[in-house]
Every structure is written in structure tokens, then in C-alpha cells.
Write a protein that holds these residues in place. Sequence first.
Motif, PDB file in Angstrom:
ATOM      1  N   TYR A  63      18.864 -13.962  -9.342  1.00 15.72           N
ATOM      2  CA  TYR A  63      17.724 -14.206  -9.030  1.00 15.72           C
ATOM      3  C   TYR A  63      16.602 -14.483  -8.165  1.00 15.72           C
ATOM      4  O   TYR A  63      15.870 -14.042  -7.800  1.00 15.72           O
ATOM      5  N   THR A  64      17.293 -15.229  -6.457  1.00 15.40           N
ATOM      6  CA  THR A  64      16.509 -15.295  -5.619  1.00 15.40           C
ATOM      7  C   THR A  64      16.023 -13.641  -5.212  1.00 15.40           C
ATOM      8  O   THR A  64      15.181 -12.933  -4.740  1.00 15.40           O
ATOM      9  N   ALA A  65      17.084 -12.756  -5.117  1.00 22.79           N
ATOM     10  CA  ALA A  65      17.099 -11.129  -4.529  1.00 22.79           C
ATOM     11  C   ALA A  65      16.500 -10.625  -5.262  1.00 22.79           C
ATOM     12  O   ALA A  65      15.735 -10.013  -4.751  1.00 22.79           O
ATOM     13  N   LEU A  66      16.256 -10.779  -6.511  1.00 25.69           N
ATOM     14  CA  LEU A  66      16.212  -9.613  -7.592  1.00 25.69           C
ATOM     15  C   LEU A  66      14.949 -10.072  -7.482  1.00 25.69           C
ATOM     16  O   LEU A  66      13.534  -9.723  -7.284  1.00 25.69           O
ATOM     17  N   MET A  67      13.784 -11.149  -7.155  1.00 23.39           N
ATOM     18  CA  MET A  67      12.453 -11.888  -7.492  1.00 23.39           C
ATOM     19  C   MET A  67      11.627 -11.301  -6.035  1.00 23.39           C
ATOM     20  O   MET A  67      10.754 -10.539  -6.050  1.00 23.39           O
ATOM     21  N   GLY A  68      13.183 -11.588  -4.909  1.00 19.65           N
ATOM     22  CA  GLY A  68      12.373 -11.095  -3.611  1.00 19.65           C
ATOM     23  C   GLY A  68      12.270  -9.823  -3.868  1.00 19.65           C
ATOM     24  O   GLY A  68      11.126  -8.950  -3.556  1.00 19.65           O
ATOM     25  N   SER A  69      13.229  -8.601  -4.211  1.00 16.69           N
ATOM     26  CA  SER A  69      12.700  -7.429  -4.165  1.00 16.69           C
ATOM     27  C   SER A  69      11.497  -6.839  -5.761  1.00 16.69           C
ATOM     28  O   SER A  69      10.517  -6.043  -4.897  1.00 16.69           O
ATOM     29  N   ILE A  70      11.046  -7.671  -6.476  1.00 15.89           N
ATOM     30  CA  ILE A  70       9.911  -7.061  -7.108  1.00 15.89           C
ATOM     31  C   ILE A  70       8.354  -7.647  -6.749  1.00 15.89           C
ATOM     32  O   ILE A  70       7.929  -7.333  -6.173  1.00 15.89           O
ATOM     33  N   TRP A  71       8.663  -8.367  -5.450  1.00 16.60           N
ATOM     34  CA  TRP A  71       7.816  -8.980  -4.763  1.00 16.60           C
ATOM     35  C   TRP A  71       7.542  -7.731  -3.489  1.00 16.60           C
ATOM     36  O   TRP A  71       6.186  -7.287  -3.383  1.00 16.60           O
ATOM     37  N   VAL A  72       8.789  -7.629  -3.374  1.00 13.76           N
ATOM     38  CA  VAL A  72       8.568  -6.542  -2.326  1.00 13.76           C
ATOM     39  C   VAL A  72       8.182  -5.622  -2.504  1.00 13.76           C
ATOM     40  O   VAL A  72       6.998  -4.788  -2.065  1.00 13.76           O
ATOM     41  N   LEU A  73       8.639  -4.979  -3.807  1.00  6.28           N
ATOM     42  CA  LEU A  73       8.288  -3.625  -4.505  1.00  6.28           C
ATOM     43  C   LEU A  73       6.817  -3.912  -5.153  1.00  6.28           C
ATOM     44  O   LEU A  73       5.958  -2.405  -4.616  1.00  6.28           O
ATOM     45  N   LEU A  74       6.021  -4.501  -5.315  1.00  3.37           N
ATOM     46  CA  LEU A  74       4.928  -4.909  -5.206  1.00  3.37           C
ATOM     47  C   LEU A  74       4.142  -4.799  -4.375  1.00  3.37           C
ATOM     48  O   LEU A  74       2.264  -3.611  -3.935  1.00  3.37           O
ATOM     49  N   LEU A  75       4.128  -5.646  -3.241  1.00  4.41           N
ATOM     50  CA  LEU A  75       3.382  -5.129  -1.800  1.00  4.41           C
ATOM     51  C   LEU A  75       3.441  -4.229  -1.078  1.00  4.41           C
ATOM     52  O   LEU A  75       2.376  -3.621  -0.820  1.00  4.41           O
ATOM     53  N   THR A  76       4.204  -3.530  -1.214  1.00  2.07           N
ATOM     54  CA  THR A  76       4.299  -1.905  -0.895  1.00  2.07           C
ATOM     55  C   THR A  76       4.102  -1.008  -1.750  1.00  2.07           C
ATOM     56  O   THR A  76       2.930   0.203  -0.648  1.00  2.07           O
ATOM     57  N   THR A  77       3.832  -1.514  -2.994  1.00  2.00           N
ATOM     58  CA  THR A  77       2.782  -0.201  -3.719  1.00  2.00           C
ATOM     59  C   THR A  77       1.338  -0.887  -3.474  1.00  2.00           C
ATOM     60  O   THR A  77       0.507   0.494  -3.209  1.00  2.00           O
ATOM     61  N   LEU A  78       0.812  -1.608  -3.091  1.00  2.00           N
ATOM     62  CA  LEU A  78      -0.236  -2.055  -3.229  1.00  2.00           C
ATOM     63  C   LEU A  78      -0.487  -1.890  -1.427  1.00  2.00           C
ATOM     64  O   LEU A  78      -1.911  -1.373  -1.471  1.00  2.00           O
ATOM     65  N   ILE A  79       0.268  -1.743  -0.119  1.00  2.00           N
ATOM     66  CA  ILE A  79       0.041  -1.230   0.015  1.00  2.00           C
ATOM     67  C   ILE A  79       0.001   0.443   1.022  1.00  2.00           C
ATOM     68  O   ILE A  79      -1.181   0.467   1.351  1.00  2.00           O
ATOM     69  N   ALA A  80       1.323   0.968   0.232  1.00  2.00           N
ATOM     70  CA  ALA A  80       1.450   2.317   0.538  1.00  2.00           C
ATOM     71  C   ALA A  80       0.477   2.964  -0.593  1.00  2.00           C
ATOM     72  O   ALA A  80       0.260   4.162   0.196  1.00  2.00           O
ATOM     73  N   LEU A  81       0.207   2.456  -1.595  1.00  2.00           N
ATOM     74  CA  LEU A  81      -0.012   3.822  -2.293  1.00  2.00           C
ATOM     75  C   LEU A  81      -1.717   4.114  -2.176  1.00  2.00           C
ATOM     76  O   LEU A  81      -2.421   5.276  -1.975  1.00  2.00           O
ATOM     77  N   PRO A  82      -3.166   3.327  -1.445  1.00  2.00           N
ATOM     78  CA  PRO A  82      -4.200   3.792  -1.297  1.00  2.00           C
ATOM     79  C   PRO A  82      -3.903   4.341   0.078  1.00  2.00           C
ATOM     80  O   PRO A  82      -4.615   5.280   0.601  1.00  2.00           O
ATOM     81  N   VAL A  83      -3.172   4.420   0.994  1.00  2.68           N
ATOM     82  CA  VAL A  83      -3.599   4.311   2.462  1.00  2.68           C
ATOM     83  C   VAL A  83      -2.444   5.820   2.387  1.00  2.68           C
ATOM     84  O   VAL A  83      -3.335   6.793   2.708  1.00  2.68           O
ATOM     85  N   GLY A  84      -1.248   5.999   1.593  1.00  9.10           N
ATOM     86  CA  GLY A  84      -0.982   7.567   1.433  1.00  9.10           C
ATOM     87  C   GLY A  84      -2.068   8.216   0.263  1.00  9.10           C
ATOM     88  O   GLY A  84      -2.610   9.535   0.832  1.00  9.10           O
ATOM     89  N   ILE A  85      -2.845   7.769  -0.384  1.00  8.92           N
ATOM     90  CA  ILE A  85      -3.314   8.751  -0.814  1.00  8.92           C
ATOM     91  C   ILE A  85      -4.497   9.149  -0.209  1.00  8.92           C
ATOM     92  O   ILE A  85      -5.106   9.618  -0.685  1.00  8.92           O
ATOM     93  N   ALA A  86      -5.068   8.322   0.719  1.00  8.85           N
ATOM     94  CA  ALA A  86      -6.403   8.372   0.831  1.00  8.85           C
ATOM     95  C   ALA A  86      -6.354   9.764   1.704  1.00  8.85           C
ATOM     96  O   ALA A  86      -6.795  10.591   2.419  1.00  8.85           O
ATOM     97  N   ALA A  87      -4.787   9.371   2.873  1.00 11.63           N
ATOM     98  CA  ALA A  87      -4.193  10.074   3.871  1.00 11.63           C
ATOM     99  C   ALA A  87      -4.039  11.728   2.904  1.00 11.63           C
ATOM    100  O   ALA A  87      -4.684  13.035   3.380  1.00 11.63           O
ATOM    101  N   ALA A  88      -3.321  11.441   2.013  1.00 10.57           N
ATOM    102  CA  ALA A  88      -3.241  12.683   1.484  1.00 10.57           C
ATOM    103  C   ALA A  88      -4.614  13.897   0.992  1.00 10.57           C
ATOM    104  O   ALA A  88      -4.900  14.875   1.065  1.00 10.57           O
ATOM    105  N   ILE A  89      -5.355  12.554   0.495  1.00 12.55           N
ATOM    106  CA  ILE A  89      -7.023  13.416  -0.452  1.00 12.55           C
ATOM    107  C   ILE A  89      -7.796  14.404   1.036  1.00 12.55           C
ATOM    108  O   ILE A  89      -7.961  15.225   1.412  1.00 12.55           O
ATOM    109  N   TYR A  90      -7.831  13.487   2.165  1.00 10.70           N
ATOM    110  CA  TYR A  90      -8.128  13.515   3.559  1.00 10.70           C
ATOM    111  C   TYR A  90      -7.782  14.771   3.902  1.00 10.70           C
ATOM    112  O   TYR A  90      -8.248  16.147   3.988  1.00 10.70           O
ATOM    113  N   LEU A  91      -5.965  14.697   4.136  1.00 12.16           N
ATOM    114  CA  LEU A  91      -5.605  16.174   4.768  1.00 12.16           C
ATOM    115  C   LEU A  91      -5.472  17.300   3.992  1.00 12.16           C
ATOM    116  O   LEU A  91      -5.540  18.734   4.409  1.00 12.16           O
TER     117      LEU A  91
END
Lengths: 284, 266
Positions: A63-91
Motif C-alpha cells: 500500500y505505501t509503495a503503491l501510493m508513493g508511486s502514484i504520488w510521484v507519478l502525478l507530481l512528476t506529470t504536473l512538473i514535466a508536462l508544462p515545462v517539456g511541452i513549452a520547451a518543445a514548442i519554443y524549440l
Amino acid sequence: MNNIRKNRLKDQAFKIWGIFCTLLGLVLLAVFIGNILVDGIMRIDWEFVMNLPSRKPEKAGIYTALMGSIWVLLLTTLIALPVGIAAAIYLEEYSKKNKLSTILEVNISNLAGVPSIIYGLLGLEVFVRILEMGASVLAGSFTLALLILPIVIVSTREALKAVPKSIRDASFAMGASKWQTVYHQLLPASFGGILTGIILALSRAVGETAPLIVIGALAYVPFAPSSAMDEFSVLPIQIFNWITRPQHGFVENAAAAIIILLLITFVMNGIAVYFRNKWQKKFK
Amino acid sequence: MSKDKKESVIESSIKRKYKLQANDVKVWYGDFMAIKGISMDIKPNKVTAFIGPSGCGKSTFLRLFNRMNDYVDGFKMEGEINIDGSNINDKDINVELLRKQVGMVFQKPNPFPKSIFENVAYGLKIQGLKDKAFLEERVESSLKQVALWNEVKDDLNKSALALSGGQQQRLCIARTLAVEPSIILMDEPTSALDPISTAKIEELIYKLKDKYTIVIVTHNMQQASRISDNTAFFYLGELIEYDKTNKIFTNPEKEQTENYITGRFG
């Protein structure tokens, strides 16, 4: 005559070798999955998913590991998505083609090949120590976001590149600004491709172990994280921890957790393939 | 009359007489000189055809009038392009507004991968117009102008990509008309179409010149002679001859022009 027969023989020989090579990977994967299934499938039940970690293998759960993975996955998405897409659009859409942009492009591609443990060291120094996040979910997510950023950028650029130039021409000729063209035409048209890249990047992030161990993610956490600043564990670390235990019960647990991790990545890849196919149809 | 006044009178008479003007225009792509100093005046409410062999600079020249070359890497320009007497390369010219006034239709039909309605309404929507009744009315009138309304009025929400090539090209013209430009640039608009669709577009161009100034690049000599009032012949980045279409095709001044229109080269 002799020559023709020799060529045909070579042809056949290569065909058989090719089939062997193709099957090699698949057979190994099948053996591996079979092994894991035999070891772990019986162990998977609702309690295994919902139980907290324990010293007794038959009481321990993910349970704790699964929840940890889900937390990390969601936060990683929230951070990487806008930054990555914006950088790609710029380039892809804004930057002029010159030496500097070429250097940037080459380096971003290179970053995708940097060993993940290096990102762990970077995360430890920058997020855990300098920014004082500690070994938190947030620090782990920032580290993994950095790790998948190059993949997100490269795949988003590929998706944008696949939109025909005639669409850009048409939009500009109608008096649209660059941003309007990106927002109204390019992003909707490349949505499937961008999504595919992001899901594949995330399915890599969910399996990462080394960088999270380096930043100090724990093998044993008594509770699932309830905020971004909590300490955490993730599935691969839990698996790694169980495999190193001597009792046989933990080997079973590890196999069961591997099945669940595999399931998560297969489902994510499946969704990615679905969107890719749907998107390809739209442009034909 | 004072000198200033006289000049402004002359200026405004030029404005009325010529819609588009190019003064000694030179264009480079990197080191390659694509346009070698062209001056020409284009009259309002006429169809002007640009002809010439591939690579002669006629498409490049056409794209100067709505500044579509701006994003091309290595593009450099000298000289002046005036529309209604004002220089469109001035710093205070808003290129987005310019392109609303100067529409463009491309060689290959390029509808957006959106519905028919969204395609025609696009130019208005990006201007911030949202009133549904207004958009609907403008979409209908634009589609009627290109004689597409009866064919698509029940399918406005279907994808534009489902239309035939000829229908797509008329849709692209409708999309351009929807923002009410005064000039329409056409870059070989029928070269990807079958003869029947081509005839429909030609008919349309003939009708549209009452309201619009049309400049069309074409590889089809018959087309130029059928639909245009004036014809300009380009060769290797230079304007060789520019005159009434009749004159160009029956009695050209220059030998190069004659050689080209009679099919001896190009």
C-alpha cells in the motif's frame, strides 16, 4: 546455377537466424513473466494491495509503495508536462535555426541518454539539500521530472513536426499569431503524439529506482504519503528491498509486486499505443 | 498649390489607381538572390496573373504581399511593397492585421483538420469574434460566395478533410473571404485539381474580381489567358514583361516572353 543455389541457401540461413533473434527477446520475456507469475500470482489479493509494510511477509503489503508511486507519478506529470511541452514548442516553432539552437537540440537529445543515477545525484544536491526539500515526494518528483524532461521534449517536437507545414501556412495566412497557431492548430493536431510520448516517458519514470534511492527514498515507510513534503517509498524500491531479504515469503511478495508494476507499465503503454493509432488515422 | 498639397494629391490618386505596388524589390535566401529588383503596380478589382518557369521567383514575389516569407530562414528583402500607398514592411505595421486584409489560397488545398464550420469561422474567431449568430451568418455567406453552401449546408459539423479536393479548395477560398480581405493572393490554386474543379474555381475567380483584387500565380498558360486582365512574365528573378493579358499572349514585346508562351522553353 551453383551460384543461384548458394544465394538461396544464404537467404534461407539468414531468415532462420533472423527468426531466432526476433524470438530470443520475446522468449526471454515470456520465461521471465512466467517465472514471476508462478512465484507471485497466488500472493496477489486485495489485502496485499491494501496492507502496510510488515516484518512478517504474509502480513506485508504494497500500500505505501503503491501510493508513493502514484504520488510521484502525478507530481512528476504536473512538473514535466508544462515545462517539456513549452520547451518543445519554443524549440520547434519559435527559435531561429542557428548555432545556439543546434547546440541546445543536440544536448537535449544527449540528456535522454544520461544514466539515471546521475539525475539522482543532481536531485540530491539541488532539491534535497540546496532547496531543502528533504527526501520528500516533491524532491523525488522533481528528480524524475528532470529525468523524463528530455524524452518529453523530443517526443513533443516529433509530434509537432508531424503536423504538415500547410496547416501553419494556412493559419498564418488567416492572420493568426504564432501563439494562436500553436494553440488552435498545432496542439490539437499533435495531441495524440504528444500524449503518447508523455505516457511512455511516465512509464519509464514509474520503474525508476536508482535516482530515488540516491535522493534518500526509504525502503520502509510506515504510512502512505499525505502531502508532497512527506517521505515516501515507491514500488521498485519496495521490490528491491524484499528481494534482498532472506525469508522465502518476501521473494513471493517481490514477485507479486513485480506483477503489479508490470501491469501498470503495460496498461500505460497500451494507452499510448491506442492514442497513437487513433491519431494516425485522423491525419490520413 | 503648395508643393506638399500637390504631392498628397498625387499620392491619393496613386492610391486609387494602384492597389499594390512594388518598388525595386530584391529578395535573398541566404546568398541566393531570388528576386533581382522588381517594380510593378497592380490595379484594384482586376485579376493579375504571374507566369514563368519554376524557380523564376513568382511565388516568392507573391508571398511578399502578405509577408509570408517572414518566417523563412535566411530571408532578406530590400525595396518597398505598398498596399493602398502604405509600406507594409514599416515597423508599425501589424502583420496579423495585414494578413486579414490580404488573404491567400495555396497550391494544395489545406483545410484545417476541423469541421467545415470551424474552418470558415477560424479567421473570425482568432479576431475574438464570438457572437454565434454573426459567425453563422458569415459562414453561410462565405460558403455561398464560393458556391459550396448547397453541397455542405447539412454537413457543417463534419470534418473538412472528408470533402473532395475541389470542394476543399473552394472551402479554403471561403475561409479567406470570411474575414473580408480586399486582396486575394492565389498560389497555383488549381494545380492539384481535376479539370471540372478547376473550371469551377476559375469561374469563381472571375466572379470575385468585382469585390476583390486578385493576384494569381499559375503554370497553366490557358488559365492565365482565360481569367486574367493583366499578366506578368517572370524569369530568373526578374520581371521580363508586364502588360494586358491580351497583349502578352498575342503580341508580346520581348522575345523571351514569346518563347515561353509558345512553349519553346520552361
